[in-house]
Design a protein around this motif. Structure first.
Motif, PDB file in Angstrom:
ATOM      1  N   MET A 124       0.693  -1.172   0.114  1.00 53.97           N
ATOM      2  CA  MET A 124       0.036   0.053  -0.075  1.00 53.97           C
ATOM      3  C   MET A 124       1.002   1.205  -0.036  1.00 53.97           C
ATOM      4  O   MET A 124       0.280   2.316   0.181  1.00 53.97           O
ATOM      5  CB  MET A 124      -1.008   0.152   1.070  1.00 53.97           C
ATOM      6  CG  MET A 124      -1.982  -1.229   1.081  1.00 53.97           C
ATOM      7  SD  MET A 124      -3.256  -1.125   2.220  1.00 53.97           S
ATOM      8  CE  MET A 124      -4.348   0.112   1.570  1.00 53.97           C
ATOM      9  N   ARG A 128       2.541   2.797   7.435  1.00 51.93           N
ATOM     10  CA  ARG A 128       1.313   3.155   8.101  1.00 51.93           C
ATOM     11  C   ARG A 128       0.085   2.644   7.574  1.00 51.93           C
ATOM     12  O   ARG A 128      -0.792   2.017   8.129  1.00 51.93           O
ATOM     13  CB  ARG A 128       0.932   4.719   8.321  1.00 51.93           C
ATOM     14  CG  ARG A 128      -0.293   5.056   9.047  1.00 51.93           C
ATOM     15  CD  ARG A 128      -0.543   6.527   8.986  1.00 51.93           C
ATOM     16  NE  ARG A 128       0.402   7.386   9.835  1.00 51.93           N
ATOM     17  CZ  ARG A 128       0.552   7.273  11.262  1.00 51.93           C
ATOM     18  NH1 ARG A 128      -0.425   6.501  11.921  1.00 51.93           N
ATOM     19  NH2 ARG A 128       1.561   7.908  11.781  1.00 51.93           N
ATOM     20  N   ALA A 129      -0.043   2.719   6.250  1.00 57.59           N
ATOM     21  CA  ALA A 129      -1.093   2.131   5.353  1.00 57.59           C
ATOM     22  C   ALA A 129      -1.143   0.593   5.775  1.00 57.59           C
ATOM     23  O   ALA A 129      -2.166   0.196   5.920  1.00 57.59           O
ATOM     24  CB  ALA A 129      -0.975   2.259   4.060  1.00 57.59           C
ATOM     25  N   TYR A 130      -0.001  -0.010   5.718  1.00 61.36           N
ATOM     26  CA  TYR A 130       0.152  -1.413   5.922  1.00 61.36           C
ATOM     27  C   TYR A 130      -0.555  -1.468   7.323  1.00 61.36           C
ATOM     28  O   TYR A 130      -1.201  -2.616   7.420  1.00 61.36           O
ATOM     29  CB  TYR A 130       1.530  -2.067   5.977  1.00 61.36           C
ATOM     30  CG  TYR A 130       1.701  -3.516   6.297  1.00 61.36           C
ATOM     31  CD1 TYR A 130       1.187  -4.497   5.470  1.00 61.36           C
ATOM     32  CD2 TYR A 130       2.133  -3.567   7.519  1.00 61.36           C
ATOM     33  CE1 TYR A 130       1.183  -5.886   5.814  1.00 61.36           C
ATOM     34  CE2 TYR A 130       2.357  -5.113   7.887  1.00 61.36           C
ATOM     35  CZ  TYR A 130       1.815  -5.886   7.026  1.00 61.36           C
ATOM     36  OH  TYR A 130       1.585  -7.236   7.431  1.00 61.36           O
ATOM     37  N   GLU A 132      -2.214  -0.127   9.506  1.00 63.54           N
ATOM     38  CA  GLU A 132      -3.777   0.435   9.554  1.00 63.54           C
ATOM     39  C   GLU A 132      -4.675  -0.190   8.721  1.00 63.54           C
ATOM     40  O   GLU A 132      -5.810  -0.309   9.122  1.00 63.54           O
ATOM     41  CB  GLU A 132      -3.766   1.832   9.589  1.00 63.54           C
ATOM     42  CG  GLU A 132      -3.025   2.611  10.848  1.00 63.54           C
ATOM     43  CD  GLU A 132      -3.110   3.786  10.739  1.00 63.54           C
ATOM     44  OE1 GLU A 132      -3.521   4.607   9.849  1.00 63.54           O
ATOM     45  OE2 GLU A 132      -2.340   4.471  11.745  1.00 63.54           O
ATOM     46  N   GLN A 133      -4.339  -0.600   7.648  1.00 66.03           N
ATOM     47  CA  GLN A 133      -5.208  -1.205   6.470  1.00 66.03           C
ATOM     48  C   GLN A 133      -5.270  -2.491   5.925  1.00 66.03           C
ATOM     49  O   GLN A 133      -6.063  -2.765   5.046  1.00 66.03           O
ATOM     50  CB  GLN A 133      -5.354   0.111   5.305  1.00 66.03           C
ATOM     51  CG  GLN A 133      -5.568   1.478   5.691  1.00 66.03           C
ATOM     52  CD  GLN A 133      -5.372   2.513   4.823  1.00 66.03           C
ATOM     53  OE1 GLN A 133      -5.642   2.068   3.621  1.00 66.03           O
ATOM     54  NE2 GLN A 133      -5.247   3.637   5.130  1.00 66.03           N
ATOM     55  N   ASP A 134      -3.869  -2.975   6.000  1.00 66.85           N
ATOM     56  CA  ASP A 134      -3.591  -4.045   5.128  1.00 66.85           C
ATOM     57  C   ASP A 134      -2.930  -5.167   5.970  1.00 66.85           C
ATOM     58  O   ASP A 134      -2.327  -6.104   5.379  1.00 66.85           O
ATOM     59  CB  ASP A 134      -2.613  -3.529   4.010  1.00 66.85           C
ATOM     60  CG  ASP A 134      -2.446  -4.682   2.863  1.00 66.85           C
ATOM     61  OD1 ASP A 134      -3.373  -5.447   2.545  1.00 66.85           O
ATOM     62  OD2 ASP A 134      -1.387  -4.953   2.421  1.00 66.85           O
ATOM     63  N   GLU A 136      -4.484  -7.080   8.366  1.00 69.34           N
ATOM     64  CA  GLU A 136      -5.283  -7.912   9.169  1.00 69.34           C
ATOM     65  C   GLU A 136      -4.658  -9.556   9.378  1.00 69.34           C
ATOM     66  O   GLU A 136      -4.712  -9.971  10.672  1.00 69.34           O
ATOM     67  CB  GLU A 136      -6.648  -8.097   8.406  1.00 69.34           C
ATOM     68  CG  GLU A 136      -7.924  -8.556   9.378  1.00 69.34           C
ATOM     69  CD  GLU A 136      -7.798  -7.494  10.798  1.00 69.34           C
ATOM     70  OE1 GLU A 136      -7.989  -7.864  11.761  1.00 69.34           O
ATOM     71  OE2 GLU A 136      -7.795  -6.277  10.240  1.00 69.34           O
ATOM     72  N   TRP A 139      -2.198  -9.141  12.159  1.00 66.46           N
ATOM     73  CA  TRP A 139      -2.772  -8.633  13.674  1.00 66.46           C
ATOM     74  C   TRP A 139      -3.436 -10.035  14.099  1.00 66.46           C
ATOM     75  O   TRP A 139      -3.455 -10.132  15.603  1.00 66.46           O
ATOM     76  CB  TRP A 139      -3.987  -7.641  13.429  1.00 66.46           C
ATOM     77  CG  TRP A 139      -3.513  -6.209  13.261  1.00 66.46           C
ATOM     78  CD1 TRP A 139      -3.593  -5.527  12.324  1.00 66.46           C
ATOM     79  CD2 TRP A 139      -3.006  -5.494  14.326  1.00 66.46           C
ATOM     80  NE1 TRP A 139      -2.996  -4.217  12.434  1.00 66.46           N
ATOM     81  CE2 TRP A 139      -2.546  -4.110  13.814  1.00 66.46           C
ATOM     82  CE3 TRP A 139      -2.567  -5.563  15.769  1.00 66.46           C
ATOM     83  CZ2 TRP A 139      -2.066  -3.094  14.389  1.00 66.46           C
ATOM     84  CZ3 TRP A 139      -2.129  -4.539  16.316  1.00 66.46           C
ATOM     85  CH2 TRP A 139      -1.958  -3.494  15.803  1.00 66.46           C
ATOM     86  N   ARG A 153      -6.090  -3.802  19.197  1.00 74.20           N
ATOM     87  CA  ARG A 153      -4.999  -3.532  18.677  1.00 74.20           C
ATOM     88  C   ARG A 153      -3.848  -2.855  19.475  1.00 74.20           C
ATOM     89  O   ARG A 153      -3.264  -2.014  18.978  1.00 74.20           O
ATOM     90  CB  ARG A 153      -5.092  -2.812  17.353  1.00 74.20           C
ATOM     91  CG  ARG A 153      -5.783  -3.582  16.251  1.00 74.20           C
ATOM     92  CD  ARG A 153      -5.700  -2.687  14.950  1.00 74.20           C
ATOM     93  NE  ARG A 153      -6.452  -3.684  13.708  1.00 74.20           N
ATOM     94  CZ  ARG A 153      -6.287  -3.419  12.800  1.00 74.20           C
ATOM     95  NH1 ARG A 153      -5.768  -2.456  12.007  1.00 74.20           N
ATOM     96  NH2 ARG A 153      -6.723  -4.207  11.896  1.00 74.20           N
TER      97      ARG A 153
END
Length: 157
Positions: A124, A128-130, A132-134, A136, A139, A153
């Protein structure tokens, strides 16, 4: 780039100690034992993370995270390169940002920015984009290993 000399060594050592790791200071100009990338990048051997004053904090946290995700019997075998698992490497990238928040003088935002400056590359376009958005799967991996609490989180320790 935030370096170990910019924060309190004892704070970094205390954070690693929470995970039964040791932070070993290396003298200025000395080679860093167990450093995969060389130069000022942190190194790892067993349960010890090696760093100099010019070691980037994100590097120290990244290498520590590699050890944190391993069970003690695997930690003992580590020298320089902690994993060849893409899934584990991805999880380590997420974990190092959370460790940044737990380290006085660092913080997640600074760790993410320094990861980008260093040259981490993510699908991404930014750390940060990874995170927060990519990430999962990462996590979930960290939660399954008892290292983070979801859906908050946050670090489990």
């Amino acid at each position: 780039m935030l370096t170990l000399s910019d924060i309190a060594f004892d704070d970094a050592a205390a954070l690693l100690a929470r995970y039964d790791l040791r932070l070993q200071r290396v003298g200025d100009g000395e080679p860093i034992p167990g450093s995969f990338w060389g130069d000022s990048e942190a190194g790892l051997i067993g349960s010890t993370v090696y760093a100099r004053g010019d070691t980037p904090v994100h590097s120290l946290l990244h290498e520590a995270a590699h050890l944190i995700v391993l069970p003690p019997e695997r930690r003992a075998q580590v020298h320089t390169d902690a994993t060849d698992s893409v899934e584990e490497e991805d999880a380590v990238c997420v974990l190092q940002t959370l460790l940044g928040d737990a380290l006085p003088g660092a913080g997640r935002d600074r760790i993410l920015a320094d990861m980008d400056e260093w040259g981490y590359s993510f699908r991404m376009g930014s750390a940060r984009a990874y995170v927060e958005q990519d990430a999962e799967t990462s996590w979930q991996w960290l939660a399954e290993h008892g290292l983070v609490r979801l859906p908050e989180r946050v670090l489990a320790l």
